[in-house]
Design a protein around this motif. Structure first.
Motif, short mmCIF file in Angstrom:
data_model
loop_
_atom_site.label_atom_id
_atom_site.label_comp_id
_atom_site.label_asym_id
_atom_site.label_seq_id
_atom_site.Cartn_x
_atom_site.Cartn_y
_atom_site.Cartn_z
N GLY A 1 0.79 -1.22 0.00
CA GLY A 1 0.00 0.00 0.00
C GLY A 1 0.82 1.27 0.00
N CYS A 2 0.20 2.34 0.48
CA CYS A 2 0.79 3.68 0.37
C CYS A 2 2.06 3.87 1.18
CB CYS A 2 -0.24 4.73 0.78
SG CYS A 2 -1.69 4.81 -0.30
N ASN A 3 2.26 3.05 2.21
CA ASN A 3 3.48 3.18 3.01
C ASN A 3 4.68 2.50 2.37
OD1 ASN A 3 1.55 1.00 4.49
ND2 ASN A 3 3.62 0.19 4.34
N HIS B 1 3.48 11.73 3.17
CA HIS B 1 2.61 11.13 2.16
C HIS B 1 1.34 11.95 1.95
CE1 HIS B 1 0.11 8.33 0.01
NE2 HIS B 1 -0.64 8.06 1.06
N GLY C 1 -1.77 11.59 1.66
CA GLY C 1 -2.81 10.59 1.85
C GLY C 1 -4.22 11.10 1.73
N SER D 1 -0.34 6.99 -4.11
CA SER D 1 0.02 5.83 -3.31
C SER D 1 1.50 5.84 -2.92
CB SER D 1 -0.37 4.55 -4.04
OG SER D 1 -0.30 3.42 -3.18
N SER D 2 2.22 4.76 -3.14
CA SER D 2 3.55 4.57 -2.56
C SER D 2 4.58 5.60 -2.99
CB SER D 2 4.07 3.17 -2.89
OG SER D 2 4.21 3.00 -4.29
N THR E 1 5.38 7.99 5.55
CA THR E 1 4.32 7.41 4.73
C THR E 1 3.36 6.65 5.63
OG1 THR E 1 5.60 5.38 4.29
CG2 THR E 1 5.82 7.20 2.71
N GLY F 1 -0.13 3.76 5.51
CA GLY F 1 -0.87 2.85 4.65
C GLY F 1 -1.49 1.70 5.40
N SER G 1 -2.93 -0.83 10.19
CA SER G 1 -2.48 0.42 9.59
C SER G 1 -1.04 0.69 10.01
CB SER G 1 -3.38 1.57 10.03
OG SER G 1 -4.70 1.37 9.53
#
Length: 368
Positions: free
Chosen positions: A153-155, A292, A294, A327-328, A354, A356, A359
């Protein structure tokens, strides 16, 4: 991997601590059509006032998206999972190749210099992974070592940075690249629900690459030094962000809990304090924050809980405004903007952050 230090990291000042690696170049790319939030509402024929408000109050002006072509009646229908996976493969390789080449150019390097490629994505699954496809696409030496981080994910950009920084520390002088390439259009569900609206109003397509080199004995290259990392898995919110199978839609679907901004914000201090513990640095000593992108509420929650200013997150909010959440790779879009601004000075410190699924909050401390 364990890096031998003269003293434990906690007892050393960041200025004297050996760098794990150096960040020597960055590049970004986006594909598809830039579309504003109001234009997207019209394209998707969304007239529900509640759903429209989610799009129009997102602090996003435009994003790059590749939407399904309209049918004979002008409707954009949901794409089956197989077609979405094909889209992911095409867009991720296309954007990734562009970002990688831009990154190497900035680093003053060529494709022939690349020794390790780590590809990060969460918008589709491929075997072989994106690293193999990008190596073939660009004609990179097939002996180049590679790794793929999928589904974090985003992290995940910072998870990859941690791993690849370790690789460069073990191979001083050799060039490695973290490549985050996210075809978020390949994870869109067009069903008109509020759950879908939260996701579709936020994510955009984009790729970002970061070049790393570990200094050998007596070497000192330009570029910020990576000093240390800190992570925090919020186990009580492990289902708050997820991308899983939706049996009703017959495809994967992304879910974001409305409470996630507050969960992230409430735990931001914990991981940042751990990152800075023993360094002699306070949060007020950090000159540059690369957080990030987000979403508006996530950024606001981090700002409030860490006591940051709007200026501190100007690049984070600018990336959200111009690209949405990519995202990442979002934090690398911010890092590129910071470099272009030309304000970082030798000795200054920065925090990369970051967030994501999990959690999870990931952080890194760097120094120019």
């Amino acid at each position: 991997m364990t890096i031998a230090l003269e003293k434990p990291a906690e007892s050393r000042s960041p200025a004297s601590a050996p760098a794990i690696s150096r960040m020597v170049g960055v590049g970004t790319a986006a594909t598809g059509t830039p579309v504003s939030q109001s234009e997207l509402l019209e394209l998707l024929d969304i007239d529900d006032p509640r759903v429209r408000s989610v799009y129009l109050n997102s602090a996003i002006d435009r994003r790059h998206l590749t939407l399904p072509e309209p049918d004979a009646a002008g409707r954009r229908l949901p794409e089956p999972q197989g077609r979405l996976l094909d889209k992911h493969k095409r867009l991720a390789v296309e954007m990734g190749a562009q970002a990688l080449q831009a990154c190497l150019k900035r680093a003053g390097a060529d494709l022939s210099d690349l020794r390790h490629l780590c590809c990060v994505t969460s918008t589709g699954f491929l075997t072989p992974g994106l690293s193999a496809l990008v190596i073939r696409e660009l004609g990179i030496d097939p002996h180049c070592s590679r790794s793929d981080i999928v589904g974090m994910g985003c992290n995940a950009g910072l998870n990859a940075l941690n791993v690849v920084a370790g690789w460069t520390a073990a191979h001083p002088g050799e060039l490695a690249v973290v490549l985050c390439t996210e075809a978020c259009s390949a994870a869109y569900a067009l069903d008109g629900t509020m759950r879908t609206a939260v996701v579709n109003s936020l994510f955009g397509d984009g790729a970002a690459a970061l070049a790393l080199v570990g200094d050998g004995p007596g070497e000192s290259r330009p570029g910020p030094r990576i000093l240390r990392f800190a992570s925090y898995l919020i186990t009580g919110a492990i289902d708050a962000m997820r991308y899983d199978w939706d049996g009703d839609l017959g495809r994967f679907s992304f879910f974001l809990d409305p409470q996630i901004p507050y969960v992230v914000g409430a735990n931001a201090e914990t991981v940042v304090d751990r990152l800075l513990a023993g360094t002699g640095l306070r949060r007020s000593d950090i000159d540059h924050w690369l957080v990030h992108s987000g979403g508006k509420k996530v950024i606001d929650a981090v700002v409030v809980n860490l006591g940051l200013s709007r200026h501190d997150v100007r690049h984070t909010t600018g990336v959200l405004r111009d690209h949405g959440n990519v995202s990442s790779g979002s934090f690398l879009f911010s890092y590129e903007r910071l470099l272009e601004e030309g304000v970082a000075r030798p000795g200054e410190h920065g925090v990369l952050m970051t967030m994501g699924p999990g959690s999870t909050i990931e952080t890194a401390l760097i120094q120019w």
